[in-house]
Design an enzyme around this catalytic site. Structure first.
Site, PDB file in Angstrom:
ATOM      1  N   ASP A 214       3.258  -7.129  -7.084  1.00  0.00           N
ATOM      2  CA  ASP A 214       2.985  -6.112  -8.089  1.00  0.00           C
ATOM      3  C   ASP A 214       2.472  -4.864  -7.378  1.00  0.00           C
ATOM      4  O   ASP A 214       2.037  -4.917  -6.208  1.00  0.00           O
ATOM      5  CB  ASP A 214       1.927  -6.645  -9.065  1.00  0.00           C
TER       6      ASP A 214
ATOM      7  N   ASP B  14       0.606  -1.486  -9.197  1.00  0.00           N
ATOM      8  CA  ASP B  14      -0.650  -0.923  -9.708  1.00  0.00           C
ATOM      9  C   ASP B  14      -1.731  -1.994  -9.814  1.00  0.00           C
ATOM     10  O   ASP B  14      -1.553  -3.012 -10.480  1.00  0.00           O
ATOM     11  CB  ASP B  14      -0.431  -0.290 -11.078  1.00  0.00           C
TER      12      ASP B  14
ATOM     13  N   ASP C   6      -2.082  -9.018 -10.532  1.00  0.00           N
ATOM     14  CA  ASP C   6      -3.415  -8.927 -11.110  1.00  0.00           C
ATOM     15  C   ASP C   6      -3.431  -8.964 -12.629  1.00  0.00           C
ATOM     16  O   ASP C   6      -4.504  -8.993 -13.234  1.00  0.00           O
ATOM     17  CB  ASP C   6      -4.083  -7.620 -10.658  1.00  0.00           C
TER      18      ASP C   6
END
Length: 259
Positions: free
Chosen positions: A11, A13, A199
């Site tokens: 991922d 961001d 996240d």
């Protein structure tokens, strides 16, 4: 092509990129070691192809595919962002056909001008313009009740539209996930060992599908609930946030895999 030592799916961001300033500098030591060892690092993000193409090049990862718009599409190695809008117009039409009470509670990128997208995302104007050039999905903010949200998602599901919760936005699309794209891309490389880092809720399927997953801390959002594979050590939580946590996780993998 020869099978690499392993594959990394990450991922952006809040994971490889800092949540606030989008810097990846703290992750550069591990990134450099992976590039030198010939380990493909495959970006997997809600970002558009227009956003990912220059970022992928800056990271030295242009030789590898990237997963765009939460798995709704793939940007092929070396490719620039396509000029057409894909199925985005169709998605917006279905969204606008919803009952007004439900539609009004969701505001997406197509409802905002570029300066508003910049404010909502924290991106510079030029990058916000790239984020607006969507082909497969519509991120936005939900402002209604949970009961309204259930009705909203149900009405869209009846039209073949799925929703994913990310680090910032609720994203609508016609399907495809980071996990399904990860499986497709891993097959291209001969299905080597896979590592995934994320996240947010839209990373969970990818983390659980990988041979080894890392949940990177994000102090800006609630922690993910316990995940399948966590009790057995197949998914590991990293206390450091963003690219610092990413670097710590990958240094652990590099050492463990003998790179």
């Amino acid at each position: 092509m020869p099978s690499p030592p392993f594959l990394v799916f990450t991922d952006l961001d809040g994971t490889l990129l800092d949540h606030e300033d989008y810097s990846h500098d703290p992750a550069e030591p591990a990134l450099a070691r992976l590039r030198a060892a010939g380990v493909p690092v495959i970006l997997a993000s809600s970002k558009t192809a227009g956003e990912i193409a220059p970022l992928r090049a800056d990271l030295g990862l242009a030789d590898h595919p990237a997963i765009v718009e939460n798995g709704a599409g793939v940007l092929e190695p070396g490719a620039e962002a396509p000029e057409d809008r894909g199925r985005y117009g169709e998605l917006r039409v279905l969204l606008d056909r919803l009952p007004a009470s439900l539609r009004a509670a969701f505001r997406g990128f197509g409802d905002w001008d570029v300066p508003m997208i910049a404010r909502r995302t924290g991106l510079p104007l030029a990058e916000a313009e790239l984020a607006a050039r969507r082909r497969f999905s519509e991120p936005g903010l939900w402002r209604g009740s949970e009961a309204q949200k259930a009705a909203f998602l149900g009405a869209l599901a009846a039209q073949g539209v799925q929703a994913r919760e990310g680090g910032r936005f609720l994203t609508l699309s016609f399907g495809g996930t980071k996990a399904s794209r990860m499986a497709e891309i891993a097959a291209r490389y001969g299905r080597p060992f896979t590592v995934a880092l994320g996240d947010a809720p839209n990373d969970v399927e990818m983390l659980e599908a990988a041979d080894l997953g890392f949940v990177i801390a994000n102090p800006h959002r609630p922690s993910l609930p316990p995940l399948s594979g966590e009790a057995g050590g197949r998914i590991v939580r990293i206390d450091a946030a963003g690219p610092k946590g990413w670097n710590a996780a990958m240094e652990r993998v590099i050492k463990g895999r003998g790179i």
